[in-house]
Design an enzyme around this catalytic site. Structure first.
Site, short mmCIF file in Angstrom:
data_model
loop_
_atom_site.label_atom_id
_atom_site.label_comp_id
_atom_site.label_asym_id
_atom_site.label_seq_id
_atom_site.Cartn_x
_atom_site.Cartn_y
_atom_site.Cartn_z
N SER A 1 0.89 -1.23 0.22
CA SER A 1 0.02 0.01 -0.07
C SER A 1 0.97 1.21 -0.05
O SER A 1 2.03 1.14 0.72
CB SER A 1 -0.89 0.14 1.25
OG SER A 1 -0.25 0.21 2.42
N HIS B 1 -3.10 7.57 -3.97
CA HIS B 1 -3.02 6.32 -3.26
C HIS B 1 -3.34 4.85 -3.94
O HIS B 1 -3.76 5.13 -5.04
CB HIS B 1 -4.42 6.57 -2.21
CG HIS B 1 -4.76 5.01 -1.62
ND1 HIS B 1 -5.89 4.32 -2.33
CD2 HIS B 1 -4.51 4.40 -0.70
CE1 HIS B 1 -6.12 3.25 -1.65
NE2 HIS B 1 -5.32 3.37 -0.69
N ASN C 1 -3.04 0.46 -3.53
CA ASN C 1 -2.94 -0.72 -2.72
C ASN C 1 -3.35 -2.01 -3.67
O ASN C 1 -4.31 -2.01 -4.24
CB ASN C 1 -3.70 -0.77 -1.24
CG ASN C 1 -5.12 -0.99 -1.40
OD1 ASN C 1 -5.36 -2.10 -1.25
ND2 ASN C 1 -5.87 0.06 -1.36
N VAL C 2 -2.56 -2.86 -3.21
CA VAL C 2 -2.94 -4.47 -3.75
C VAL C 2 -2.76 -5.50 -2.79
O VAL C 2 -1.91 -5.30 -1.97
CB VAL C 2 -2.23 -4.70 -5.04
CG1 VAL C 2 -2.48 -3.98 -6.25
CG2 VAL C 2 -0.44 -4.53 -4.74
N ARG C 3 -3.81 -6.35 -2.67
CA ARG C 3 -3.37 -7.30 -1.51
C ARG C 3 -3.89 -8.73 -1.98
O ARG C 3 -4.69 -8.76 -2.86
CB ARG C 3 -4.29 -6.83 -0.46
CG ARG C 3 -5.98 -6.66 -0.84
CD ARG C 3 -6.36 -5.92 0.59
NE ARG C 3 -7.76 -5.51 0.04
CZ ARG C 3 -8.13 -4.45 -0.57
NH1 ARG C 3 -7.43 -3.70 -0.81
NH2 ARG C 3 -9.57 -4.02 -0.71
N HIS D 1 -8.62 8.36 -16.08
CA HIS D 1 -9.36 7.51 -16.15
C HIS D 1 -9.44 6.72 -17.53
O HIS D 1 -9.68 5.60 -17.72
CB HIS D 1 -10.83 7.97 -15.93
CG HIS D 1 -11.18 8.54 -14.64
ND1 HIS D 1 -11.75 7.58 -13.80
CD2 HIS D 1 -11.20 9.65 -14.26
CE1 HIS D 1 -11.72 8.15 -12.47
NE2 HIS D 1 -11.55 9.38 -12.76
N HIS E 1 -20.63 13.03 4.90
CA HIS E 1 -21.22 14.34 5.67
C HIS E 1 -20.64 15.36 4.99
O HIS E 1 -21.35 16.50 5.02
CB HIS E 1 -20.20 14.25 6.92
CG HIS E 1 -18.74 14.12 6.83
ND1 HIS E 1 -18.11 13.03 6.40
CD2 HIS E 1 -17.95 15.13 6.77
CE1 HIS E 1 -16.81 13.25 6.18
NE2 HIS E 1 -16.60 14.40 6.48
#
Length: 210
Positions: A60, A74, A76-78, A113, A143
């Site tokens: 990450s 940002h 991340n790979v998992r 994109h 919010h």
């Protein structure tokens, strides 16, 4: 910082970059954790994992630039696998990447994109729209009634075919590096003011809010 858990059931690398020429602060982390029993918080949603040994590993990163005209990025790979003797393993991939600009540039958003879509296309025409929506929904701040940034792609529990899914995750890492580098190269020499830096800090607070 190379670390190992006290119980020897996990290790990893924590890398921090501070006060660089491009990045004010960046964190890149790798970890692999193993265990003999899944916690109840995990098996409550996925009871088929109960009683299985597991391994979880991931990479990450979050990169906060010095220049407010470069966005925060940002990614991340998992990978997760749970095993039990005499039964087929349960595994899946997850991850994604998203971009949080402080000042919007249409050409960067389009490039971000379009390149993500191009990377997804070899794996199915429905992959990009599905994972883009997942990212938009996941990084939404209720919010404020706004998304954290301009999105990207996000997915979890991807387990169609191991070789194909691993290729997909690998391609995402290469794609992320390619897109973000191109944005950095166009923006890192752009002059900025204290007022523009202040807006960067305000927008950066979206990460804490999320």
């Amino acid at each position: 910082d190379s670390w190992t858990r006290d119980d020897k059931r996990g290790s990893g690398l924590t890398n921090i970059l501070s006060n660089g020429n491009i990045f004010e602060k960046g964190g890149i982390n790798y970890s692999i954790i193993t265990g003999d029993k899944m916690p109840k918080s995990a098996t409550a949603l996925r009871p088929e994992l109960e009683g299985r040994k597991y391994s979880a590993l991931g990479v990450s990163l979050v990169l906060h630039p010095e220049n407010p005209f470069i966005p925060t990025a940002h990614a991340n790979v998992r990978f997760f696998i749970a095993e039990e003797q005499g039964k087929n393993p349960i595994w899946w991939f997850g991850g994604g990447f998203d971009l949080t600009p402080y000042y919007g540039f249409d050409e960067d958003a389009v490039h971000w994109h379009q390149t993500a879509k191009k990377a997804c296309m070899p794996f199915g025409e429905d992959v990009y729209p599905k994972y883009k929506k997942w990212c938009d929904d996941y990084f939404y701040l209720p919010h404020r009634k706004e998304t954290r940034g301009i999105g990207g792609i996000f997915f979890d529990y991807k387990k169609d075919n191991w070789e194909k899914d691993f290729k997909f995750v690998s391609d995402l890492g290469i794609t992320f590096q390619m897109i973000f580098n191109s944005i950095i190269k166009k923006k890192y020499k752009k002059k900025w003011t204290t007022k523009e830096k202040e807006l960067q800090y305000i927008k950066r607070g979206r990460y804490a809010e999320f």
